[in-house]
Structure formats: structure tokens, C-alpha cells
Write a protein that holds these residues in place. Structure first.
Motif, PDB file in Angstrom:
ATOM      1  N   ASP A   1      -7.368  -3.448 -16.591  1.00 23.55           N
ATOM      2  CA  ASP A   1      -6.816  -4.807 -16.625  1.00 23.55           C
ATOM      3  C   ASP A   1      -7.766  -5.726 -17.400  1.00 23.55           C
ATOM      4  OD1 ASP A   1      -8.939  -5.189 -14.922  1.00 23.55           O
ATOM      5  OD2 ASP A   1      -7.730  -5.505 -13.133  1.00 23.55           O
ATOM      6  N   TRP A   2      -7.332  -6.977 -17.558  1.00 22.79           N
ATOM      7  CA  TRP A   2      -8.113  -7.906 -18.392  1.00 22.79           C
ATOM      8  C   TRP A   2      -9.463  -8.223 -17.778  1.00 22.79           C
ATOM      9  CZ3 TRP A   2      -7.266  -9.000 -23.270  1.00 22.79           C
ATOM     10  CH2 TRP A   2      -5.975  -8.809 -23.800  1.00 22.79           C
ATOM     11  N   TYR A   3      -9.510  -8.304 -16.463  1.00 22.82           N
ATOM     12  CA  TYR A   3     -10.792  -8.627 -15.822  1.00 22.82           C
ATOM     13  C   TYR A   3     -11.839  -7.561 -16.146  1.00 22.82           C
ATOM     14  CZ  TYR A   3     -14.383  -9.425 -12.345  1.00 22.82           C
ATOM     15  OH  TYR A   3     -15.592  -9.637 -11.748  1.00 22.82           O
ATOM     16  N   LYS A   4     -11.451  -6.292 -16.028  1.00 23.16           N
ATOM     17  CA  LYS A   4     -12.378  -5.207 -16.346  1.00 23.16           C
ATOM     18  C   LYS A   4     -12.772  -5.247 -17.815  1.00 23.16           C
ATOM     19  CE  LYS A   4     -10.857  -1.996 -12.748  1.00 23.16           C
ATOM     20  NZ  LYS A   4     -10.021  -0.826 -12.475  1.00 23.16           N
ATOM     21  N   LEU A   5     -11.806  -5.586 -18.658  1.00 23.12           N
ATOM     22  CA  LEU A   5     -12.089  -5.692 -20.093  1.00 23.12           C
ATOM     23  C   LEU A   5     -13.132  -6.771 -20.355  1.00 23.12           C
ATOM     24  CD1 LEU A   5     -11.033  -4.866 -23.064  1.00 23.12           C
ATOM     25  CD2 LEU A   5      -9.841  -7.048 -22.936  1.00 23.12           C
ATOM     26  N   PHE A   6     -12.967  -7.933 -19.704  1.00 26.33           N
ATOM     27  CA  PHE A   6     -13.913  -9.035 -19.901  1.00 26.33           C
ATOM     28  C   PHE A   6     -15.316  -8.646 -19.430  1.00 26.33           C
ATOM     29  CE2 PHE A   6     -10.121 -12.112 -19.278  1.00 26.33           C
ATOM     30  CZ  PHE A   6      -9.722 -11.870 -20.583  1.00 26.33           C
ATOM     31  N   VAL A   7     -15.386  -7.962 -18.297  1.00 25.13           N
ATOM     32  CA  VAL A   7     -16.680  -7.517 -17.780  1.00 25.13           C
ATOM     33  C   VAL A   7     -17.341  -6.559 -18.770  1.00 25.13           C
ATOM     34  CG1 VAL A   7     -17.816  -6.163 -15.970  1.00 25.13           C
ATOM     35  CG2 VAL A   7     -16.096  -7.885 -15.360  1.00 25.13           C
ATOM     36  N   PHE A   8     -16.538  -5.658 -19.328  1.00 27.49           N
ATOM     37  CA  PHE A   8     -17.047  -4.680 -20.300  1.00 27.49           C
ATOM     38  C   PHE A   8     -17.548  -5.386 -21.564  1.00 27.49           C
ATOM     39  CE2 PHE A   8     -16.014  -1.326 -23.603  1.00 27.49           C
ATOM     40  CZ  PHE A   8     -17.152  -0.570 -23.352  1.00 27.49           C
ATOM     41  N   ILE A   9     -16.762  -6.354 -22.069  1.00 24.01           N
ATOM     42  CA  ILE A   9     -17.174  -7.092 -23.267  1.00 24.01           C
ATOM     43  C   ILE A   9     -18.458  -7.870 -23.001  1.00 24.01           C
ATOM     44  CG2 ILE A   9     -16.548  -9.058 -24.758  1.00 24.01           C
ATOM     45  CD1 ILE A   9     -13.669  -8.005 -24.744  1.00 24.01           C
ATOM     46  N   GLY A  57     -11.819 -15.102 -20.685  1.00 22.37           N
ATOM     47  CA  GLY A  57     -12.942 -14.212 -20.942  1.00 22.37           C
ATOM     48  C   GLY A  57     -12.864 -13.643 -22.342  1.00 22.37           C
ATOM     49  N   GLY A  58     -13.722 -12.669 -22.621  1.00 27.93           N
ATOM     50  CA  GLY A  58     -13.739 -12.078 -23.946  1.00 27.93           C
ATOM     51  C   GLY A  58     -14.057 -13.114 -25.010  1.00 27.93           C
ATOM     52  N   PHE A  59     -13.323 -13.045 -26.129  1.00 29.40           N
ATOM     53  CA  PHE A  59     -13.518 -14.005 -27.210  1.00 29.40           C
ATOM     54  C   PHE A  59     -12.307 -14.921 -27.337  1.00 29.40           C
ATOM     55  CE2 PHE A  59     -16.122 -10.253 -28.251  1.00 29.40           C
ATOM     56  CZ  PHE A  59     -17.361 -10.868 -28.178  1.00 29.40           C
ATOM     57  N   GLY A  60     -11.709 -15.243 -26.191  1.00 29.32           N
ATOM     58  CA  GLY A  60     -10.638 -16.226 -26.137  1.00 29.32           C
ATOM     59  C   GLY A  60     -11.138 -17.495 -25.452  1.00 29.32           C
ATOM     60  N   TRP A  61     -10.252 -18.468 -25.311  1.00 29.79           N
ATOM     61  CA  TRP A  61     -10.633 -19.730 -24.654  1.00 29.79           C
ATOM     62  C   TRP A  61     -10.910 -19.507 -23.174  1.00 29.79           C
ATOM     63  CZ3 TRP A  61     -12.117 -23.558 -27.491  1.00 29.79           C
ATOM     64  CH2 TRP A  61     -11.575 -23.751 -28.766  1.00 29.79           C
ATOM     65  N   ARG A  62     -11.900 -20.216 -22.678  1.00 29.71           N
ATOM     66  CA  ARG A  62     -12.195 -20.238 -21.245  1.00 29.71           C
ATOM     67  C   ARG A  62     -12.129 -21.694 -20.798  1.00 29.71           C
ATOM     68  NH1 ARG A  62     -16.981 -15.724 -20.443  1.00 29.71           N
ATOM     69  NH2 ARG A  62     -16.712 -14.642 -22.434  1.00 29.71           N
ATOM     70  N   GLN A  63     -11.566 -21.895 -19.630  1.00 30.34           N
ATOM     71  CA  GLN A  63     -11.390 -23.257 -19.127  1.00 30.34           C
ATOM     72  C   GLN A  63     -11.697 -23.256 -17.637  1.00 30.34           C
ATOM     73  OE1 GLN A  63      -8.628 -24.532 -17.001  1.00 30.34           O
ATOM     74  NE2 GLN A  63      -9.711 -26.484 -16.999  1.00 30.34           N
ATOM     75  N   GLN A  64     -12.384 -24.298 -17.197  1.00 26.24           N
ATOM     76  CA  GLN A  64     -12.768 -24.409 -15.784  1.00 26.24           C
ATOM     77  C   GLN A  64     -12.369 -25.792 -15.280  1.00 26.24           C
ATOM     78  OE1 GLN A  64     -16.911 -23.516 -15.170  1.00 26.24           O
ATOM     79  NE2 GLN A  64     -16.932 -24.467 -13.147  1.00 26.24           N
ATOM     80  N   ASP A  65     -11.707 -25.830 -14.136  1.00 33.17           N
ATOM     81  CA  ASP A  65     -11.329 -27.111 -13.530  1.00 33.17           C
ATOM     82  C   ASP A  65     -12.535 -27.746 -12.860  1.00 33.17           C
ATOM     83  OD1 ASP A  65      -8.618 -26.972 -14.252  1.00 33.17           O
ATOM     84  OD2 ASP A  65      -8.193 -25.651 -12.566  1.00 33.17           O
ATOM     85  N   TYR A  99     -16.331 -27.651 -20.241  1.00 35.36           N
ATOM     86  CA  TYR A  99     -15.538 -26.675 -19.483  1.00 35.36           C
ATOM     87  C   TYR A  99     -14.327 -26.137 -20.231  1.00 35.36           C
ATOM     88  CZ  TYR A  99     -18.598 -28.492 -15.930  1.00 35.36           C
ATOM     89  OH  TYR A  99     -19.723 -28.882 -15.237  1.00 35.36           O
ATOM     90  N   LEU A 100     -14.236 -26.426 -21.543  1.00 31.76           N
ATOM     91  CA  LEU A 100     -13.253 -25.764 -22.398  1.00 31.76           C
ATOM     92  C   LEU A 100     -14.051 -25.220 -23.570  1.00 31.76           C
ATOM     93  CD1 LEU A 100     -10.316 -25.060 -23.200  1.00 31.76           C
ATOM     94  CD2 LEU A 100     -10.260 -27.251 -24.434  1.00 31.76           C
ATOM     95  N   TYR A 101     -14.156 -23.888 -23.650  1.00 34.33           N
ATOM     96  CA  TYR A 101     -15.034 -23.326 -24.678  1.00 34.33           C
ATOM     97  C   TYR A 101     -14.590 -21.919 -25.063  1.00 34.33           C
ATOM     98  CZ  TYR A 101     -17.332 -20.734 -20.882  1.00 34.33           C
ATOM     99  OH  TYR A 101     -17.593 -19.913 -19.811  1.00 34.33           O
ATOM    100  N   GLN A 102     -15.144 -21.466 -26.181  1.00 31.43           N
ATOM    101  CA  GLN A 102     -14.866 -20.109 -26.672  1.00 31.43           C
ATOM    102  C   GLN A 102     -16.136 -19.543 -27.308  1.00 31.43           C
ATOM    103  OE1 GLN A 102     -12.163 -18.008 -30.159  1.00 31.43           O
ATOM    104  NE2 GLN A 102     -11.164 -19.538 -28.868  1.00 31.43           N
ATOM    105  N   MET A 103     -16.370 -18.262 -27.060  1.00 29.22           N
ATOM    106  CA  MET A 103     -17.447 -17.528 -27.734  1.00 29.22           C
ATOM    107  C   MET A 103     -16.876 -16.909 -29.011  1.00 29.22           C
ATOM    108  SD  MET A 103     -20.048 -17.886 -25.743  1.00 29.22           S
ATOM    109  CE  MET A 103     -20.534 -18.094 -24.028  1.00 29.22           C
ATOM    110  N   VAL A 104     -17.638 -17.023 -30.109  1.00 29.01           N
ATOM    111  CA  VAL A 104     -17.172 -16.532 -31.404  1.00 29.01           C
ATOM    112  C   VAL A 104     -18.276 -15.681 -32.026  1.00 29.01           C
ATOM    113  CG1 VAL A 104     -16.367 -17.194 -33.703  1.00 29.01           C
ATOM    114  CG2 VAL A 104     -15.757 -18.612 -31.726  1.00 29.01           C
ATOM    115  N   LEU A 105     -17.904 -14.487 -32.493  1.00 29.07           N
ATOM    116  CA  LEU A 105     -18.870 -13.621 -33.168  1.00 29.07           C
ATOM    117  C   LEU A 105     -19.065 -14.077 -34.610  1.00 29.07           C
ATOM    118  CD1 LEU A 105     -17.653 -10.156 -31.842  1.00 29.07           C
ATOM    119  CD2 LEU A 105     -19.779 -11.326 -31.242  1.00 29.07           C
ATOM    120  N   VAL A 106     -20.332 -14.166 -35.026  1.00 26.46           N
ATOM    121  CA  VAL A 106     -20.667 -14.610 -36.384  1.00 26.46           C
ATOM    122  C   VAL A 106     -21.761 -13.698 -36.946  1.00 26.46           C
ATOM    123  CG1 VAL A 106     -20.031 -17.035 -36.037  1.00 26.46           C
ATOM    124  CG2 VAL A 106     -22.352 -16.257 -35.449  1.00 26.46           C
ATOM    125  N   ALA A 107     -22.095 -13.913 -38.215  1.00 22.43           N
ATOM    126  CA  ALA A 107     -23.188 -13.182 -38.855  1.00 22.43           C
ATOM    127  C   ALA A 107     -24.418 -14.076 -38.912  1.00 22.43           C
ATOM    128  CB  ALA A 107     -22.773 -12.757 -40.262  1.00 22.43           C
TER     129      ALA A 107
END
Length: 206
Positions: A1-9, A57-65, A99-107
């Protein structure tokens, strides 16, 4: 599931296995048919137009209330596409909002251009809404830049800044940001809309 995927990433990222983490994310989102919003115009931001809900999670948007800020999507007010992200502040808090953010891979050692659109309605206090782009692991020495603070009421405004990644920077964090106000009248009120966020390579500095 997505949760396991996020933990793995997250585990791969923590081990500096950035290419593997990116590959896992691309495969997972492609399998879901979600690859199209990721790279419009060559942008590295996933779903920069908020057409899908935050992945969390992952490299998508994350939002926290958080108290004092109400997050939602707005289909009637958007810069493009079908909707934007909207945060309404109720005037009860002197928020440090991140509390609205995204992680992005760069060089590393590469020049990029950040672009994003903000619209504000009656944003109070001297400290308004902006974007922050940072290297979460090497902040602030390698990378920590801000777009101008937007207060009051403004139509859709392009916020743009160029930056160069540090020699060790493989991962950046893009945040919708509000710095706390040092003034007496410091509790933030009003509404901000966010849309069409992008990070585009300008070229290598090497």
C-alpha cells in the motif's frame, strides 16, 4: 500500500539512495496513471497544479492541519486547471506556517528556476505568505531562499526565484511559508490560494 511505499522511499532517501527513491516513486505513480501531472513543461514538481489530493508522502504534496489554518481545495478560484489549494487563516495564531510542502529530487551544483502562483485575500500582519525553497538536510548553508512576502489582497501573482543547488544537494523542499511576526498585532487572518508550482532546470553551473 501507499504507506509502506512512503516508508520505503523515506528509507532510501535517508540512505542517500536518491536515484532508487525517484525510480520507485515514478513506477508507483505511473502504475496509478498519475504520471501526467508530474512533468508539465519539464517541471520537477509532482502535480504542481493540485489536481489530485496530497499524497502525504513520497515526492508528492504533504499537508498537515494546524490550529488557525484551514486547508481545502477551491474549484472556483484557480490560476489554471480545475482547482487550486486554499488556506484560510482565522486570526487566532501568530503562525509559523510550513505545513504544505513537497520534496523534490534535484542534481547538485545545478541552476534551477522556481515558479509558483499566489493569490491573497485580506492577508493581515506585516508577515504574509511566500514560498521557501531549501535543502532540508543542509539548511541554511547550502540552500534556503524565499520569494517576497505577499500581504493584503492581490490577484494571481507569479512568484519566481532562481537558485543553485549546493554540492551535496540532491533533495530540496518546497514549502508554502509564513514566518512569525515580531509585531504586537501578529495573528494572521485572511486567505491564500496556491497553484501552478514548478521547478525547472536552467542549466549546470559546472
Amino acid at each position: 500500500d501507499w504507506y509502506k511505499l512512503f516508508v520505503f522511499i523515506d528509507m532510501l532517501v535517508n540512505q542517500d539512495r536518491f536515484e532508487e527513491a525517484g525510480s520507485v516513486w515514478r513506477q508507483a505513480t505511473a502504475a496509478e496513471g498519475a504520471s501526467s501531472p508530474a512533468s508539465e513543461g519539464g517541471s520537477l514538481v509532482f502535480d504542481g497544479g493540485f489536481e489530485s489530493d496530497p499524497s502525504g508522502g513520497g515526492f508528492g504534496w504533504r499537508q498537515q492541519d494546524v490550529p488557525g489554518a484551514d486547508f481545502d481545495f477551491d474549484t472556483s478560484e484557480k490560476h489554471s486547471g480545475t482547482r487550486s489549494a486554499r488556506i484560510a487563516f482565522d486570526g487566532t495564531q501568530n503562525l509559523s506556517y510550513e505545513y504544505l510542502y513537497q520534496m523534490v529530487l534535484v542534481a547538485p551544483g545545478t541552476r534551477y528556476r522556481f515558479r509558483g502562483f499566489l493569490r491573497t485575500d485580506q492577508i493581515s500582519t506585516d508577515s504574509g505568505m511566500r514560498f521557501e525553497i531549501c535543502d532540508p538536510r543542509h539548511r541554511p548553508q547550502d540552500l534556503d531562499v524565499f520569494t517576497p512576502s505577499e500581504t493584503g489582497t492581490k490577484p494571481w501573482t507569479l512568484e519566481e526565484v532562481e537558485f543553485t543547488t549546493g554540492p551535496q544537494t540532491h533533495l530540496i523542499q518546497i514549502l508554502l511559508r509564513r514566518l512569525p511576526s515580531a509585531r504586537l498585532d501578529n495573528k494572521i487572518n485572511g486567505t491564500v490560494w496556491v497553484d501552478d508550482v514548478a521547478v525547472l532546470p536552467v542549466g549546470s553551473t559546472r
